[in-house]
Every structure is written in C-alpha cells, then in structure tokens.
Design a protein around this motif. Structure first.
Motif, PDB file in Angstrom:
ATOM      1  N   THR A  91       0.671  -1.391  -0.023  1.00 30.80           N
ATOM      2  CA  THR A  91       0.119  -0.323  -0.146  1.00 30.80           C
ATOM      3  C   THR A  91       0.977   1.177  -0.231  1.00 30.80           C
ATOM      4  O   THR A  91       1.957   1.692   0.542  1.00 30.80           O
ATOM      5  CB  THR A  91      -1.008  -0.199   1.070  1.00 30.80           C
ATOM      6  OG1 THR A  91      -1.769  -0.973   1.324  1.00 30.80           O
ATOM      7  CG2 THR A  91      -1.612   1.164   1.004  1.00 30.80           C
ATOM      8  N   ILE A  92       0.623   2.174  -1.294  1.00 27.12           N
ATOM      9  CA  ILE A  92       1.416   3.366  -0.914  1.00 27.12           C
ATOM     10  C   ILE A  92       0.203   4.703  -0.911  1.00 27.12           C
ATOM     11  O   ILE A  92      -0.771   4.590  -1.741  1.00 27.12           O
ATOM     12  CB  ILE A  92       2.100   3.308  -2.334  1.00 27.12           C
ATOM     13  CG1 ILE A  92       2.942   1.934  -3.148  1.00 27.12           C
ATOM     14  CG2 ILE A  92       3.399   4.990  -2.554  1.00 27.12           C
ATOM     15  CD1 ILE A  92       3.593   1.514  -2.063  1.00 27.12           C
ATOM     16  N   ALA A  93       0.855   5.061  -0.012  1.00 25.81           N
ATOM     17  CA  ALA A  93      -0.059   6.973   0.174  1.00 25.81           C
ATOM     18  C   ALA A  93       0.426   7.187  -0.690  1.00 25.81           C
ATOM     19  O   ALA A  93       0.522   7.000  -1.377  1.00 25.81           O
ATOM     20  CB  ALA A  93       0.068   6.551   1.763  1.00 25.81           C
ATOM     21  N   SER A  94      -0.159   8.576  -0.425  1.00 22.08           N
ATOM     22  CA  SER A  94      -0.631   9.737  -1.689  1.00 22.08           C
ATOM     23  C   SER A  94       0.786  10.121  -0.994  1.00 22.08           C
ATOM     24  O   SER A  94       1.556  10.835   0.115  1.00 22.08           O
ATOM     25  CB  SER A  94      -1.738  10.742  -1.299  1.00 22.08           C
ATOM     26  OG  SER A  94      -1.128  11.029   0.405  1.00 22.08           O
ATOM     27  N   HIS A  95       1.052  11.833  -1.990  1.00 23.49           N
ATOM     28  CA  HIS A  95       2.781  11.979  -2.815  1.00 23.49           C
ATOM     29  C   HIS A  95       3.863  11.406  -2.311  1.00 23.49           C
ATOM     30  O   HIS A  95       4.416  11.970  -1.092  1.00 23.49           O
ATOM     31  CB  HIS A  95       1.828  13.388  -1.613  1.00 23.49           C
ATOM     32  CG  HIS A  95       1.338  14.233  -1.363  1.00 23.49           C
ATOM     33  ND1 HIS A  95      -0.674  13.536  -1.359  1.00 23.49           N
ATOM     34  CD2 HIS A  95       0.887  15.677  -2.462  1.00 23.49           C
ATOM     35  CE1 HIS A  95      -1.206  15.188  -1.829  1.00 23.49           C
ATOM     36  NE2 HIS A  95       0.047  15.776  -1.936  1.00 23.49           N
ATOM     37  N   VAL A  96       4.259   9.978  -2.508  1.00 20.52           N
ATOM     38  CA  VAL A  96       4.740   9.259  -1.814  1.00 20.52           C
ATOM     39  C   VAL A  96       5.936   9.175  -3.643  1.00 20.52           C
ATOM     40  O   VAL A  96       5.331   9.204  -4.266  1.00 20.52           O
ATOM     41  CB  VAL A  96       4.252   7.979  -1.677  1.00 20.52           C
ATOM     42  CG1 VAL A  96       5.824   6.798  -1.708  1.00 20.52           C
ATOM     43  CG2 VAL A  96       4.163   7.487  -0.051  1.00 20.52           C
ATOM     44  N   THR A  97       7.066   9.100  -3.006  1.00 20.46           N
ATOM     45  CA  THR A  97       7.706   8.982  -4.095  1.00 20.46           C
ATOM     46  C   THR A  97       8.837   8.133  -4.370  1.00 20.46           C
ATOM     47  O   THR A  97       9.582   7.988  -3.341  1.00 20.46           O
ATOM     48  CB  THR A  97       8.641  10.855  -3.938  1.00 20.46           C
ATOM     49  OG1 THR A  97       7.789  11.672  -4.330  1.00 20.46           O
ATOM     50  CG2 THR A  97       9.842  10.934  -5.281  1.00 20.46           C
ATOM     51  N   ILE A  98       9.074   7.063  -5.083  1.00 25.54           N
ATOM     52  CA  ILE A  98       9.565   5.803  -5.161  1.00 25.54           C
ATOM     53  C   ILE A  98      10.512   6.090  -6.503  1.00 25.54           C
ATOM     54  O   ILE A  98      10.223   5.977  -7.011  1.00 25.54           O
ATOM     55  CB  ILE A  98       8.955   4.940  -5.252  1.00 25.54           C
ATOM     56  CG1 ILE A  98       8.365   4.551  -4.103  1.00 25.54           C
ATOM     57  CG2 ILE A  98       9.665   2.978  -4.608  1.00 25.54           C
ATOM     58  CD1 ILE A  98       7.615   3.231  -3.061  1.00 25.54           C
ATOM     59  N   LEU A  99      11.921   5.993  -6.346  1.00 20.09           N
ATOM     60  CA  LEU A  99      12.801   5.559  -7.085  1.00 20.09           C
ATOM     61  C   LEU A  99      13.719   4.642  -7.931  1.00 20.09           C
ATOM     62  O   LEU A  99      13.987   3.814  -7.167  1.00 20.09           O
ATOM     63  CB  LEU A  99      13.620   7.473  -6.817  1.00 20.09           C
ATOM     64  CG  LEU A  99      12.878   8.621  -6.847  1.00 20.09           C
ATOM     65  CD1 LEU A  99      14.148   9.798  -6.441  1.00 20.09           C
ATOM     66  CD2 LEU A  99      12.217   9.139  -7.944  1.00 20.09           C
ATOM     67  N   CYS A 100      14.258   5.183  -9.166  1.00 19.12           N
ATOM     68  CA  CYS A 100      14.509   3.860  -9.345  1.00 19.12           C
ATOM     69  C   CYS A 100      15.755   3.001  -8.989  1.00 19.12           C
ATOM     70  O   CYS A 100      16.232   3.578  -8.194  1.00 19.12           O
ATOM     71  CB  CYS A 100      15.446   4.230 -10.696  1.00 19.12           C
ATOM     72  SG  CYS A 100      16.135   3.034 -11.950  1.00 19.12           S
TER      73      CYS A 100
END
Length: 259
Positions: free
Chosen positions: A38-47
C-alpha cells in the motif's frame, strides 16, 4: 490493483499483485513493488528501489533518492526494503553511494515519521526506528534493535542485536548487543536492555548470564582486551559468543558505561 488517477507510474516499473497507490504518488521506472503493498498519497519511489510484499508506505515518504554524499558520482545503486515493513510519513531512505552498492532494510521493520536512513545503511529484521531518528551512511543496526526518537547514529557506527537507544542520544561508537544507552547522552550505555530481552523470550538464566558478561565488560576495571579474554574463557554460550564477536569486529570502539 488500485491506482489513483493522479498517480504517475512510469513504464518500466514493476508492480506486484493487489498493490494500492494513492493520489499524486510517483513511481519511477526501475522500481519493483511486491504483492499487497500500500502506497499512500504524495509518495516518491525512485529507480533502483525494491519493496517486499505487504509493505506500507505512508504519505510524503521518499525512497531511493540520491545519497547526500559529495563523493557520489551518479552511478547505479539501489535500496532494498523487506516484507511487512511500515514506513511512516516523511521517511527518507537514500540509495547506495558507490556503483552497485545497496541500502538495506530488513523484514518487519517500523520506520516512524521523519526518520532518515542514509546511504549504504544496513537495518536488520524487526527493527523499530522512532520519529526523527537519523542514521548516517554505512551505519548498521542489528535485528530487533529499538532506536528511539531523535537519536543520532554517526556514519559507520553499529548498533547490536536487541540493543536499545534511548531518546535523544547520539553515538559515534558501537552499542554492543543487548545493551541500552542513556537518554540525551553521547556514546554511553547504562545497562542491559532487560525489558527487550524479556519480551523477546530470553529466559532468566540467559538474562543472568548476559548480566554477568556485562559486569565483566564494563564494571570489572578490565580494559576491553582483558575483558574479552575473560569472557571467552569463562562463557561458551551463543549469546556471549555473539557479544564477543561484536566487540572483536568493532572498528570505532564501544560506548562507555555510565551509571
């Protein structure tokens, strides 16, 4: 799978089964997200970031950004986060600084709001890192350790298994396994993490043996080499062997004892 219409998922990102992604989150190409995350709002997940199964990421977290290291040459590196982790609001986890290197968070960890995991840090399983705690590059935290709020861990410093850092303390030297630091202090331990040992199922005999080992290490007027020799000659249990091995491999030295 539930993906909000405003979320951005770049081609080349890999999503597992039954993943939920909230509003305005950004998942870059090269990210792998496991099943039932579960990924909530305004999350940044990068390469270069991999999330294990059933991990929850709360609002505003940034995972896999570049390290805060002037020696970083923008070479490929990664972050790996285990299964069943909870990553709360505003947590930052940076990827490794050298080519091919990794920042690692184990399984069943809880990273509370606004804590920071620097480049190449290694966090074991079932670790709790409370609000505002900061772990600098290459720090290591053993299984089931507890890092309280606003603690500071210097680069390359280690926290042993089932150790507890009390609120607001800072370390530039290693915290041995099973020990507890003093609040609002620097480089000090004040005893064993007795509550943590009891909750982890250590029986009375094991706790007593560790108390005896602690007295030899810190309260016998022996230097570290002499205490280590005495521990290894008088104890044969796996717990004391673990303590001795941690001491032998310490490069920064151990935190001192203060009553």
């Amino acid at each position: 799978m539930t993906i909000h219409a405003t979320a951005i998922i770049e081609p080349g990102a890999t999503l597992g089964e039954n993943v939920t992604i909230g509003p305005l989150s950004y998942i870059q190409a090269g990210v792998t997200i496991g099943d039932h995350c579960t990924i909530a709002s305004h999350v940044t997940i990068l390469c270069g970031t991999t999330l294990g199964d059933r991990t929850q990421v709360h609002a505003g977290a940034v995972l896999g950004d570049t390290p805060q290291d002037l020696a970083f040459l923008d070479e490929p590196s990664s972050v790996k986060i285990g299964n069943n982790c909870v990553i709360r609001e505003g947590v930052t986890i940076h990827r490794g600084t050298k080519a091919g290197s990794m920042t690692l968070v184990g399984n069943d960890c809880l990273l509370m709001a606004n804590s920071h995991i620097g480049h190449n840090v290694k966090v074991g399983d079932r670790v709790i890192i409370a609000n505002g705690a900061l772990l600098a590059g290459y720090a290591q935290v053993g299984d089931r350790a507890f890092i309280s709020g606003n603690c500071l861990i210097h680069q390359f410093t280690r926290v042993g298994r089932l150790a507890m850092m009390s609120g607001g303390c800072a370390i530039q030297k290693d915290v041995p396994p099973f020990c507890i630091t003093r609040s609002l202090s620097t480089n000090t331990v004040m005893g064993l993490n007795v509550v943590g040992l009891r909750r982890s199922g250590f029986n009375e005999g094991q706790r007593r043996e560790l108390q005896q080992a602690f007295k030899i290490l810190y309260r016998s007027n022996l230097n570290i080499s002499q205490a280590l020799e005495k521990l290894e000659s008088e104890f044969t249990s796996e717990l004391v062997r673990e303590l001795c091995e941690f001491i032998r491999t310490s490069e920064r030295g151990l935190c001192k004892f203060i009553k």
